[in-house]
Scaffold this motif. Sequence first.
Motif, PDB file in Angstrom:
ATOM      1  N   GLY A  74     -74.278  14.974  44.890  1.00 37.34           N
ATOM      2  CA  GLY A  74     -74.921  16.144  44.280  1.00 37.34           C
ATOM      3  C   GLY A  74     -75.823  15.781  43.111  1.00 37.34           C
ATOM      4  N   ALA A  75     -76.550  16.767  42.627  1.00 42.52           N
ATOM      5  CA  ALA A  75     -77.412  16.546  41.465  1.00 42.52           C
ATOM      6  C   ALA A  75     -76.568  16.088  40.279  1.00 42.52           C
ATOM      7  CB  ALA A  75     -78.158  17.828  41.109  1.00 42.52           C
ATOM      8  N   SER A  76     -75.340  16.530  40.227  1.00 41.65           N
ATOM      9  CA  SER A  76     -74.475  16.196  39.083  1.00 41.65           C
ATOM     10  C   SER A  76     -74.213  14.695  38.971  1.00 41.65           C
ATOM     11  CB  SER A  76     -73.154  16.960  39.186  1.00 41.65           C
ATOM     12  OG  SER A  76     -73.405  18.349  39.185  1.00 41.65           O
ATOM     13  N   PHE A  79     -77.151  13.038  37.314  1.00 48.55           N
ATOM     14  CA  PHE A  79     -77.194  13.150  35.844  1.00 48.55           C
ATOM     15  C   PHE A  79     -76.735  11.851  35.208  1.00 48.55           C
ATOM     16  CE2 PHE A  79     -76.252  18.026  36.057  1.00 48.55           C
ATOM     17  CZ  PHE A  79     -77.533  18.241  36.551  1.00 48.55           C
ATOM     18  N   TRP A  99     -77.705  23.186  33.231  1.00 50.22           N
ATOM     19  CA  TRP A  99     -77.883  21.958  34.014  1.00 50.22           C
ATOM     20  C   TRP A  99     -78.557  20.879  33.178  1.00 50.22           C
ATOM     21  CZ3 TRP A  99     -74.583  22.012  37.577  1.00 50.22           C
ATOM     22  CH2 TRP A  99     -74.346  23.137  38.362  1.00 50.22           C
ATOM     23  N   THR A 143     -85.929  20.053  33.735  1.00 51.40           N
ATOM     24  CA  THR A 143     -85.379  20.849  34.836  1.00 51.40           C
ATOM     25  C   THR A 143     -86.464  21.851  35.179  1.00 51.40           C
ATOM     26  OG1 THR A 143     -83.249  20.651  33.707  1.00 51.40           O
ATOM     27  CG2 THR A 143     -83.357  22.181  35.564  1.00 51.40           C
ATOM     28  N   ASN A 145     -86.863  24.187  37.461  1.00 54.18           N
ATOM     29  CA  ASN A 145     -86.458  25.583  37.684  1.00 54.18           C
ATOM     30  C   ASN A 145     -85.024  25.743  37.203  1.00 54.18           C
ATOM     31  OD1 ASN A 145     -86.846  28.322  38.943  1.00 54.18           O
ATOM     32  ND2 ASN A 145     -85.095  27.624  40.141  1.00 54.18           N
ATOM     33  N   THR A 147     -82.040  27.534  37.465  1.00 51.92           N
ATOM     34  CA  THR A 147     -81.420  28.382  38.477  1.00 51.92           C
ATOM     35  C   THR A 147     -80.606  29.529  37.881  1.00 51.92           C
ATOM     36  OG1 THR A 147     -81.101  26.220  39.511  1.00 51.92           O
ATOM     37  CG2 THR A 147     -80.197  28.108  40.672  1.00 51.92           C
ATOM     38  N   ASP A 166     -85.328  17.207  37.547  1.00 52.25           N
ATOM     39  CA  ASP A 166     -84.309  17.839  38.375  1.00 52.25           C
ATOM     40  C   ASP A 166     -84.994  19.024  39.047  1.00 52.25           C
ATOM     41  OD1 ASP A 166     -82.297  19.368  39.478  1.00 52.25           O
ATOM     42  OD2 ASP A 166     -81.066  19.487  37.666  1.00 52.25           O
ATOM     43  N   SER A 168     -83.718  20.599  41.797  1.00 53.57           N
ATOM     44  CA  SER A 168     -82.715  21.086  42.757  1.00 53.57           C
ATOM     45  C   SER A 168     -83.093  22.416  43.389  1.00 53.57           C
ATOM     46  CB  SER A 168     -81.363  21.265  42.064  1.00 53.57           C
ATOM     47  OG  SER A 168     -80.828  20.039  41.662  1.00 53.57           O
ATOM     48  N   SER A 169     -83.634  23.326  42.570  1.00 55.15           N
ATOM     49  CA  SER A 169     -83.783  24.677  43.097  1.00 55.15           C
ATOM     50  C   SER A 169     -85.230  25.123  43.269  1.00 55.15           C
ATOM     51  CB  SER A 169     -83.010  25.667  42.216  1.00 55.15           C
ATOM     52  OG  SER A 169     -83.364  25.511  40.863  1.00 55.15           O
ATOM     53  N   GLY A 187     -79.777  18.395  44.143  1.00 54.71           N
ATOM     54  CA  GLY A 187     -78.717  18.692  45.103  1.00 54.71           C
ATOM     55  C   GLY A 187     -79.367  19.492  46.212  1.00 54.71           C
ATOM     56  N   GLN A 189     -78.232  21.511  48.437  1.00 49.21           N
ATOM     57  CA  GLN A 189     -77.657  22.761  48.969  1.00 49.21           C
ATOM     58  C   GLN A 189     -78.628  23.917  48.813  1.00 49.21           C
ATOM     59  OE1 GLN A 189     -76.820  21.167  46.398  1.00 49.21           O
ATOM     60  NE2 GLN A 189     -75.764  22.290  44.821  1.00 49.21           N
ATOM     61  N   LYS A 190     -79.760  23.679  48.129  1.00 48.61           N
ATOM     62  CA  LYS A 190     -80.794  24.701  48.065  1.00 48.61           C
ATOM     63  C   LYS A 190     -81.959  24.321  48.988  1.00 48.61           C
ATOM     64  CE  LYS A 190     -78.761  25.251  43.642  1.00 48.61           C
ATOM     65  NZ  LYS A 190     -78.387  24.317  42.597  1.00 48.61           N
TER      66      LYS A 190
HETATM   67  C1  LIG Z   1     -77.436  23.590  41.676  1.00 49.88           C
HETATM   68  C2  LIG Z   1     -78.053  22.786  40.594  1.00 49.88           C
HETATM   69  C3  LIG Z   1     -77.483  21.583  40.115  1.00 49.88           C
HETATM   70  C4  LIG Z   1     -76.139  21.075  40.564  1.00 49.88           C
HETATM   71  O1  LIG Z   1     -76.169  20.561  41.814  1.00 49.88           O
HETATM   72  P1  LIG Z   1     -74.861  19.913  42.447  1.00 49.88           P
HETATM   73  O2  LIG Z   1     -75.404  19.349  43.701  1.00 49.88           O
HETATM   74  O3  LIG Z   1     -73.893  21.027  42.669  1.00 49.88           O
HETATM   75  O4  LIG Z   1     -74.343  18.880  41.523  1.00 49.88           O
HETATM   76  C5  LIG Z   1     -78.191  20.866  39.174  1.00 49.88           C
HETATM   77  N1  LIG Z   1     -79.365  21.293  38.690  1.00 49.88           N
HETATM   78  C6  LIG Z   1     -79.924  22.452  39.099  1.00 49.88           C
HETATM   79  C7  LIG Z   1     -81.248  22.878  38.539  1.00 49.88           C
HETATM   80  C8  LIG Z   1     -79.288  23.236  40.059  1.00 49.88           C
HETATM   81  O5  LIG Z   1     -79.845  24.382  40.473  1.00 49.88           O
END
Ligand SMILES: *Cc1c(COP(=O)(O)O)cnc(C)c1O
Length: 355
Positions: A74-76, A79, A99, A143, A145, A147, A166, A168-169, A187, A189-190
């Motif tokens: 994951g994005a975590s 980090f 985040w 970051t 966006n 979220t 980052d 992610s979203s 991450g 998942q988005k």
């Molecule tokens: C969802 C999200 C994360 C966390 O992602 P994980 O894959 O759950 O660790 C980190 N940064 C942003 C901007 C996010 O939207």
Amino acid sequence: MKKYNFGAGPCILPREVIEKTASAILDFNGIGLSIAEISHRSKDFQPVMDEAMALVKEILNVPEGYSVLFLGGGASLEFCMIPFNFLVKKAGYLNTGVWAKKAMKEAKLFGDVVEVASSADENYTYLPKNFDVPTDLDYLHITTNNTIYGTEYHKDLDVSVRMIGDMSSDIFSRPVDVSKYDCIYGGAQKLSMAGVTFIIIKDDVLGRVQREIPTMLDYRTHIKKGSMFNTPPVVPIYTALENLRWIKANGGVEAMEKLAKERADIVYDEIDRNKLFRGTVKCEEDRSYMNICFVLNDEYADLQDEFFKFATERGMVGIKGHRDVGGFRASCYNAMSVEGCKALVETMKEFEAKH
Ligand SMILES: *Cc1c(COP(=O)(O)O)cnc(C)c1O
């Protein structure tokens, strides 16, 4: 009843991406086996990885000299991996939300960390602008966006240092000038289903830090092995591939950006017009196209649960706001239709008429 998935993550995927994933799980490419049970090193899976990497580069127009990885964690986990691999002496972080703060916390384990700017003073309801960036940073982490708070940098920042983003979203929702970044990650998942992280890395920036890096946390390990040092999350990578194909077939990031803006305008216009609601982001230009946050005006604050129930009954799924902001959040990622946003607006209008 048709359901519209406004969930922040895991999130809406194009229906055909889900169907193709389901079909590949039953019988992948007609080989009589599931994609979930074949070797990641087989001649059947390798093309999935190759095409997914190539499409990331093609869709984002990634210049020469960058690698694409699909890892777990994951994005975590990024980090921590980012400063592990990139922080020689001093890094800057923009503190634009939870985040960003989490990313900054990990970096402090590896060197000097400067909070270049922050919007914590107003619970992250705006984006810092016109801040000074020290010139001796190894990188500036942003970051793009946020979220949770619904703020977004719609353009790449103009700064004199290298950036790490980052995304992610908001990845694949607008064109990005990748050449400004040493690393872009998120991450997925988005973008796909949970379980895979995408990373875009500038190769020649690696190897500058002196510290020992555990094998699995060293980006060079994964680049050398084509993102298959160990078993990668094969099914989420396949879903990511199908989603990338879908983005490309639907006009790429330019088209995604246009659609994102169209969807966001529809919902924000209603938030601004409707007497019950107001947006939570202070500055209009900071409003995210991806995560649209709004609350009830003070005099209607007691209608919170009622609106949530009202909207859910009309097929609006996942619009509860994050606990740090309260109210509501309509996440409108690439697969959200304009029709879905119009349905949400209708729901808000009906609720207003009722009160
Ligand atoms: C969802 C999200 C994360 C966390 O992602 P994980 O894959 O759950 O660790 C980190 N940064 C942003 C901007 C996010 O939207």
